[in-house]
Each structure stands twice: as structure tokens, then as C-alpha cells.
Motif scaffolding. Sequence first.
Motif, mmCIF file in Angstrom:
data_model
loop_
_atom_site.group_PDB
_atom_site.id
_atom_site.type_symbol
_atom_site.label_atom_id
_atom_site.label_comp_id
_atom_site.label_asym_id
_atom_site.label_seq_id
_atom_site.Cartn_x
_atom_site.Cartn_y
_atom_site.Cartn_z
ATOM 1 N N ASN A 73 0.812 -1.200 0.000
ATOM 2 C CA ASN A 73 0.000 0.000 0.000
ATOM 3 C C ASN A 73 0.849 1.253 0.000
ATOM 4 O OD1 ASN A 73 -2.746 0.925 0.186
ATOM 5 N ND2 ASN A 73 -3.064 -0.905 1.449
ATOM 6 N N LYS A 86 4.749 -4.774 -11.471
ATOM 7 C CA LYS A 86 4.316 -5.064 -12.843
ATOM 8 C C LYS A 86 5.109 -4.226 -13.836
ATOM 9 C CE LYS A 86 -0.400 -6.320 -11.600
ATOM 10 N NZ LYS A 86 -1.789 -5.817 -11.494
ATOM 11 N N ARG A 133 8.675 -5.325 -14.043
ATOM 12 C CA ARG A 133 8.863 -6.583 -14.768
ATOM 13 C C ARG A 133 8.627 -6.402 -16.264
ATOM 14 N NH1 ARG A 133 11.919 -8.230 -10.940
ATOM 15 N NH2 ARG A 133 10.994 -9.398 -9.212
ATOM 16 N N PRO A 176 15.517 -10.004 -7.912
ATOM 17 C CA PRO A 176 14.472 -10.621 -7.085
ATOM 18 C C PRO A 176 13.749 -9.547 -6.269
ATOM 19 C CG PRO A 176 16.578 -11.757 -6.797
ATOM 20 C CD PRO A 176 16.856 -10.519 -7.571
ATOM 21 N N THR A 228 1.005 -6.334 5.460
ATOM 22 C CA THR A 228 0.451 -6.585 6.790
ATOM 23 C C THR A 228 -0.585 -7.706 6.741
ATOM 24 O OG1 THR A 228 -1.059 -4.777 6.334
ATOM 25 C CG2 THR A 228 0.782 -4.322 7.791
ATOM 26 N N GLU A 229 -0.985 -8.090 5.525
ATOM 27 C CA GLU A 229 -2.034 -9.097 5.414
ATOM 28 C C GLU A 229 -1.416 -10.481 5.199
ATOM 29 O OE1 GLU A 229 -4.911 -7.959 6.088
ATOM 30 O OE2 GLU A 229 -4.126 -5.920 6.017
ATOM 31 N N THR A 247 -0.879 -14.546 -3.527
ATOM 32 C CA THR A 247 -0.950 -14.890 -4.944
ATOM 33 C C THR A 247 -0.887 -13.633 -5.809
ATOM 34 O OG1 THR A 247 -2.370 -16.700 -4.281
ATOM 35 C CG2 THR A 247 -2.258 -16.237 -6.628
ATOM 36 N N TYR A 268 2.610 -12.604 -6.217
ATOM 37 C CA TYR A 268 3.349 -13.417 -7.177
ATOM 38 C C TYR A 268 2.955 -13.064 -8.603
ATOM 39 C CZ TYR A 268 4.684 -16.245 -3.152
ATOM 40 O OH TYR A 268 5.183 -16.663 -1.955
ATOM 41 N N ARG A 269 1.671 -12.846 -8.812
ATOM 42 C CA ARG A 269 1.222 -12.474 -10.157
ATOM 43 C C ARG A 269 1.897 -11.180 -10.605
ATOM 44 N NH1 ARG A 269 -2.865 -15.579 -12.037
ATOM 45 N NH2 ARG A 269 -4.239 -16.495 -10.461
ATOM 46 N N GLY A 275 4.711 -10.077 -9.752
ATOM 47 C CA GLY A 275 6.147 -10.199 -10.035
ATOM 48 C C GLY A 275 7.023 -10.281 -8.800
ATOM 49 N N ALA A 276 6.403 -10.484 -7.626
ATOM 50 C CA ALA A 276 7.215 -10.666 -6.417
ATOM 51 C C ALA A 276 7.754 -12.087 -6.395
ATOM 52 C CB ALA A 276 6.362 -10.408 -5.180
ATOM 53 N N ASN A 277 8.858 -12.286 -5.694
ATOM 54 C CA ASN A 277 9.441 -13.619 -5.609
ATOM 55 C C ASN A 277 9.261 -14.256 -4.255
ATOM 56 O OD1 ASN A 277 11.325 -12.027 -7.694
ATOM 57 N ND2 ASN A 277 10.993 -14.154 -8.294
ATOM 58 N N CYS A 278 8.903 -13.446 -3.268
ATOM 59 C CA CYS A 278 8.465 -14.044 -2.022
ATOM 60 C C CYS A 278 7.671 -13.023 -1.242
ATOM 61 C CB CYS A 278 9.608 -14.673 -1.225
ATOM 62 S SG CYS A 278 10.529 -13.531 -0.253
ATOM 63 N N LEU A 300 1.666 -20.170 -12.151
ATOM 64 C CA LEU A 300 0.575 -19.221 -12.410
ATOM 65 C C LEU A 300 0.125 -19.397 -13.856
ATOM 66 C CD1 LEU A 300 1.919 -15.951 -10.734
ATOM 67 C CD2 LEU A 300 0.006 -17.359 -9.961
ATOM 68 N N ARG A 308 8.758 -11.401 -15.093
ATOM 69 C CA ARG A 308 8.462 -12.179 -13.893
ATOM 70 C C ARG A 308 9.294 -13.464 -13.886
ATOM 71 N NH1 ARG A 308 2.165 -13.199 -13.296
ATOM 72 N NH2 ARG A 308 2.569 -15.151 -14.392
#
Lengths: 123, 821
Positions: free
Chosen positions: A54, A65, A68, A76, A82-83, A90, A93-94, A96-99, B315, B325
Amino acid sequence: MKRVLIVDDAATVRMYHRGILESGGFAVEEALNGIEALEKALEANYDLLLVDINMPRLDGFGFLKEMRRQEIPQPPAIMVSTEAAARDETAAYRAGANCYLVKPVRPSQLLAHARLMLGEAGR
Amino acid sequence: MNPLLVQFLSESRDFSQDIGQKLLQMEDAPSDQGLINELFRLVHTLKGNSGLFTFPEMTRVLHAGEDLLGMVRDGRIAYSRELADRLLNAIDFVMELCADIESTERIDASRAKDAARMTESLRGLMPAVECEAPASARINAAAATAEEMPTLAELPGATREELLRHCRAGEALNWISYAPVHDCFFQGDDPFFCARQTPGLLWGGARPSEALPSLAELDTYRCVLEFHLVTSASREELDEHFRYVTEQVRIVAVNPQWLELTESNHADPHCIAGRSVIANAPAQTAPSSGAGEAWRERTAAINAIFAAQQQILMLDDHPDWRAGRIRAVGAVLVNLARSAGDQVAASEIQAALTECLSTGRNSLLLLWLETSKAHLIASLSGASAPLSTNPAATRSNGSEEAPPASEVGPAQSTPGDGIKFGRRAEDSSAGPRNLKVDQAKIDRLMNLIGELVVSKNALPYLAQRAETQFGVRELSREIKGEYSVINRIADEMQDAIMQVRMMTVSSIFQRFPRLVRDISRKLGKEVQLVLEDEQTEADKNIIESLADPLIHIVRNSLDHGLETPEIRRARGKPETGTLTIRAAQQADRVVIEIIDDGKGIDPAVIKQKAYEKGLIDESTLERIDDREAINLIFAAGLSTAAVISDLSGRGVGMDVVRSAVEKINGTVVIHSELGMGTTIRISLPLSMAVTQVMIVESDGQLFGIPMDNVVETVRVPKRELRKIKQSLAAVLRGRIVPLKSLNTMLGISATPLANSDDELAVLLVQAGGEILGLLVDGFRETIGLIQKPLSGFLSGLSAYSGSALMGDGSVLMILNIREIV
């Protein structure tokens, strides 16, 4: 020295993460939102991105996004949120994060992730 | 205080203020999605920040606020005044907590109740179903509600996760609260040992059971600790273990739902550590990261990272940033291989990545993960072993060292129609690129420049001496030349620092929406507040000293000026009154006008009141006109309201306003028309940093007199002095001017010196509308200087408004004419 870019609008969180990463021997730079992060990331090749979700102007998803999409070396990215919800994970990850780490991140946890993702040998 | 905490408090204050403002803006634009998003983000971030510390009270309230705003954002509940009120209260509460933390670095235990109430009040606005969610933990709690087991919700996230794992593995956990009696040490108990020896102990914490006294008063033989423990031992085992202290122990079976309860506060405490001890940031009280813990974290991270990369590769979407990605995943995997010192794996990954990018399918990388992941995890976990013995290194083709992750080649697939990065819409909402600077730093700079301004004044003296004393005219001229250069730079610096100190009046104006809203609601009045030209600037000190007078005036207008809707309707006015606060810059002054369209001031009433209170006598009552009568409201001790409300009307308002304004060289004028409204106009200097001062000499000492007070300088022959009753006077320009000796006023016994023509130097000054002649020994030059207020012991000297340093190093005292006359 490996360079990490912290992207977070909360100065307190930036300071906290910076303290941890610097104690691990990383060079740290900061960006206050996605736009600023993108500007910086296009200027310099960071080795790791630590991204909040946020944020004003451009949030963490939007930043990743856009990042990427660029034809540049892709470092990476760790997303911090916080959630703890799987839905958010998910989405990260969509984008473009890796963890995905849940705030507040424990110092040892952040360091372990950073070292591995930066290709540093065992402790 | 730890710097992270300082940062947190400063940021919290900024955020709270922002949130308050945005809430008020929402009242005018309840459907503004941008605003609600912004509001949500602010509360969310603030909550996130508080989660870094152990401030559960704050986190809990903010969490509720965040949930509530989330629902407003998603359109599940509508924005209402009620909602705004409760959120504003919550934010006020958070500010109070910040104040607590600032003074004591912790939140007082007594706040917990308020926090619960505040949270309840926020959650009360949520639809019933939503309310259930956070409360669901209580449903199955037969004996204990969530409130009764506060520590469970406050457990660090990692600990809760671990406990949850035990639950899921089918273990039944028990939560124990062990509150040893105060004199337990005299009964042969060792509570700490007993707690530590609890069978199946998974987590333990201790905290004071009551507020700890100061160290000096601490009775070390009195136990004020309370233990909270989580264990996997059975009830029977526990009953057996605590059999001597059964009445001091409460055992509750843990419902796994309690652990899932996502109250997002979890700091990073030591296991057995008091809460007050860990009320600081985890960074500072970081757990003694023993090798074991680091190893655990590392193993967990290895597994998590691999799982995440696998999830990303699986995905099924195809966005236009997919290539990037995948390349990032490639970078991560290559780095993991490098972490393990496994160059072979790194090049295998590199090859698979290239293939994936060209085919647009991830199957090859996935395949590699499936087959080689376990091997890599094994070598990573054992990575502390020397790299040469790593079996992976001996594997296969001995290719070149893999390129570093950051050099993974450019995408081979087309980047698609991705937006090229550049300036765009989001940029328009860019925040100002401002620098926040501690006031003390500016003040220091200001002082230094003040000294520079004064020191440079020594150069002309020097030039003069070079010429008169040493007879070097050439040098004298050069010094003067240098002086003019330094003088110009100093002037510009002074001007520049003044600009830095300039603030917009909006910093005080922004308090008014809330103030007006709260007061008008309390009084049952409908008031529309109009703020105009908030961007007008003035010196920080001026702005700050303006705040209190303005609040007085606004309160007065709301209380006495504007009428209730019924009365307004009866008088044929719109029901909603208008209060306008306007700022403007006029020449070197800033003018603030407070205009209401209320009932105005009745001069007859004021006159009568003033007469009754003995502020004016009968002849004045007859004589004064309406304008003068209205200005009587600035007299001390006049209150015209029939009922003294708790808001204003104690008759201390307006005279306080006037003296506050006059103190900073301002004026206040009131204009009122009965039935139509009142306008109050405050005029202030733009800056009070540089004061023009005239220097006079008396009894061999120099004094400064602000030019604002100086009317003119004259020489009066001694013989023209008149003695009227006890006092001296002179006729100047056709009017009688009373004369006073400065010496007498300052308690100096010397008499004023006359010059060779037997004339006395008279400085005409004005104070409070009257003109008076000051007898001094001589006039000197007029200079601009930076006045410093008298501090410490000297601050009680009301005859002086301040002091300044002179070019020759001496100190000039500046007279407060209004006080001494």
C-alpha cells in the motif's frame, strides 16, 4: 556490496528495514512510492527489491508489474505486507514478487531471505 | 529514546493529522473514491507502523478503523457523520497514546479499557456478519473470552504460527496464567523455576502484574510477576505440576482459532521477558539470535523461497510482464544455486530459463525444480560446510561461472504493449518535495546570520579607525569596499533565511474545520466555514502567535455571533451561517479577517455593559460613538453574553486577543453591523525577525527603541520646557507633549544632559495612541537588528523587549516602550 532498494511510504518501516539490512552488510537505498522506486530502479541496477504494497501514487503491485515489463536485468523482489491472506500472496506473485513476508518481519527472517535471494553463501 | 521510536512518533503525528483532515474533507465529498483510498492507506500504514512495536492498544484501534474504512471503500457501508465522529475520536485516542509513549515510552495499562471501548465503537458500525469475524474466537470459548487471554493475541506472529502447527498436528494445547501471590517467596515458592519447569512448555512470557514502582521503592521480596505459558502437556500433568499453587493458576484449553486471530500485533519478544521490557522496537531488543534460531530462519526461508518460485511458475495467467516475472524467478534460482556454491545448477537454471523465455512456457524450469530442488535444498541447508566438498560441484560439465543474477539476459519475448515508463497521471498527485527540518536547526542558522549581520557592522568602525587613527586612507577605502560586498551577502542570507521561516497560514487554518464543526454541533448551529487564501505566508513566529487569538475569535463568533437556525430563519437569513476566515498579504503585513454573518454587536448593549462594569464613566457613555463602543469589547473584563457558556463568554476573550496581537506588533480592528454580522481584522508584520531600532544614549549607556514607536526626534531648548503640575511638558508643533526623562523611568539618577546650545534631545514616541517625549542625552544611528528575547533571570524585566549584539561586541538593550511609559 549488494544493493537493496526499500520501497515503502512509511518512514518508520523504512528505518526498521534499513537497520536490519545494513546490519547484514547490505547497501540500502529508499524510495517512498512506486513511481520513485521505478525511477531509481531504472537508473541503477539493484540486487534486491523490498516492496510494500500500500503506497500512494503507485502501489507495490503496480510498481512490480511495471518493473517486470522493463527490458532490464530483473532483480528478485520481496513483498512485505500486513495481510497474511493467501489471496494477497498470490496477487503479489502475479505482479512479479518472488516471495511474500508478513509484517512485522523478524530481523533474522529478513536477513535469511535477503542472503539467499542475493546468492550469498551460508552465514 | 530509540531513534526508531522517535521516527514512529513523528510519523504517527503527521499521519493522524492527515487522517483528521481527510475525514473532514470526506464530509463534503463522501463519495470521493480517491479520498477514501487515501484515508484507508493512511490508517493502514499507521497500523502497520504500530505493529513494529508492542503497542497492542494502538494497533487494535487502528485495525478496527482500517477494517471500517475498508468497508466504506468497498461500498459495503456508507460514510456517515457518525462514522466520521467515531473515527475522529479514535484518531484523537491514537494521538493521546502517542503522547503517552513520548513521555514514558510505553502505554499505560489503564488504556487497554479505552482501546477496547474505542474498538467496540468502531466495530459497532460494521454489519453484523462482519462483526462476527473478529469475535469468532470467542464463540467456542466456554470459560475464557479473548479479553481474558490477552497474551494469546499478543504472541509474536512466528510463535503463533508454530503453535498453530502443533494444533494442526493434533496436539491439544493449554494456556496457563500463573499469578503467584505477592508473598510467595515466604512460602518457599520459586515461581520462575516453577514456570520454567512446566511440562511440554512451548512458549512462556512474564509481565508485571501491577505497575512497577520506581527502583528505589521496589520491594524485592514481593512478587509482582505474572506468567503466561503455552504448553502441550495434558491437563492432568499440569494439575500435578501446579498442585501446590492451584489457586494461583488458571488453565484454559487453547482453541486453535485463537491463534489464527489476525490481530496484527506481534513484536519480537524474548521468550521470558516482561512486556514493559519489550515495549521497544524489535530491532533494538532483537532476540539473542543464537545460531539455532538463525539456522531455523534460514531453513524456513529456503523452503519458502522455493515454494514461492514454484507457485509463480505455475501461475496460469499471461500478462505482458510475464517475461520479466520469469526472469526474476530465474535470478532467484540462480542466486540460490550460488548460495549453495553450485555453479552447475546455476548454469542449468540459466539454460532452462532461456528456453522458457523463448517458448513462452514455464515447463522446463518447473521440471528442473521438481527434479533438482531437493538436491539444492540439501546443499543449501548444509551450506556451512566447505564449498569444495559440496557434492554438487563435482557434477557434470564444468561450465563457466554462471552470470550473476543481475545480468540475466534481456527478454527474448516481445515486451507486448506494456506502458513505457514515463511521467503520467499518478504524478499529478505528487506530494511536495519538501524537506523537514528541525526548528532548532533553523534557529541556529538564524542566530548565526544574526551574528554575521552584527559582526559585519564592525567593518565601518575599522575603516574609520584605519583612516583617523592610522591615517591609511587607501586601506580604509578598501575595507569599505569589502564591507559593501559582505553587507550585500549578509542581507541576502538574511532574506533567504526569512524565506525558509515563512509558513503558510494554512497550518493554523487547518485546525478550524474540526474546531468549527465540533463547536457548532455542540451549540446546535449550522455553520459553513469558508477559508480563503490559506497559502498566504508569514514568518513562523508570527503564524504561531496568531493561532491562539484566532481560536478565541472563532469561538466568539460561533458562540455569540452566529445565531441558531431557528433565529436565523425568523430573521429571514439562510439557516446556515457563514464564517469566513481570509488571509491576505498587504505590503509588508499579513492581514487576517474573520467575518461572520451573525447578529452583529449592539453598541448600545456594549455601552451599557461597560458602564455597569465601571469600564467607562457617565460622560464617556454619552460621548462615544458606535464605533468606539464596539471597540470596548477589547477592554478587559467585559462579557456581553447573557449566559456564560463553557466555550467563551467569560469576558477574557477579546482583551487577550488584543494584547496577544499587539505583542507581536499587530493591530486588531473590529467592525460590526447590527443584524448583519461582524468583521474582525488582524494586521500583523510579515516578519518579526528584523527590527529597525533607533539607538539613543542616556547616562553614557546605549538603548534601542523600536522604530515602530518612534515618531520624530527634536531638540528642545531648555528654556522652552514647561512645568505643568508635577510633570514636564513642551509645546511642539502646536500641541502640548508631556516629557519624561528616560533616566527617571529606568531608575537612573543622572539628569538629562543638554548640548552646547543648551538644548535637550527629545525622542517623540507613541505608545497606545498617545505621544510622549523621552528626554535622552543624544541620538545615534538607526540599525536593523535581530532581537533576541531576554532569557532566564532577565526575562522578568518587562521594561526591555529584548537584546541584540552590536558590531563592537557590546550588548544593546531594547526598550519596551509600551511597558515603561
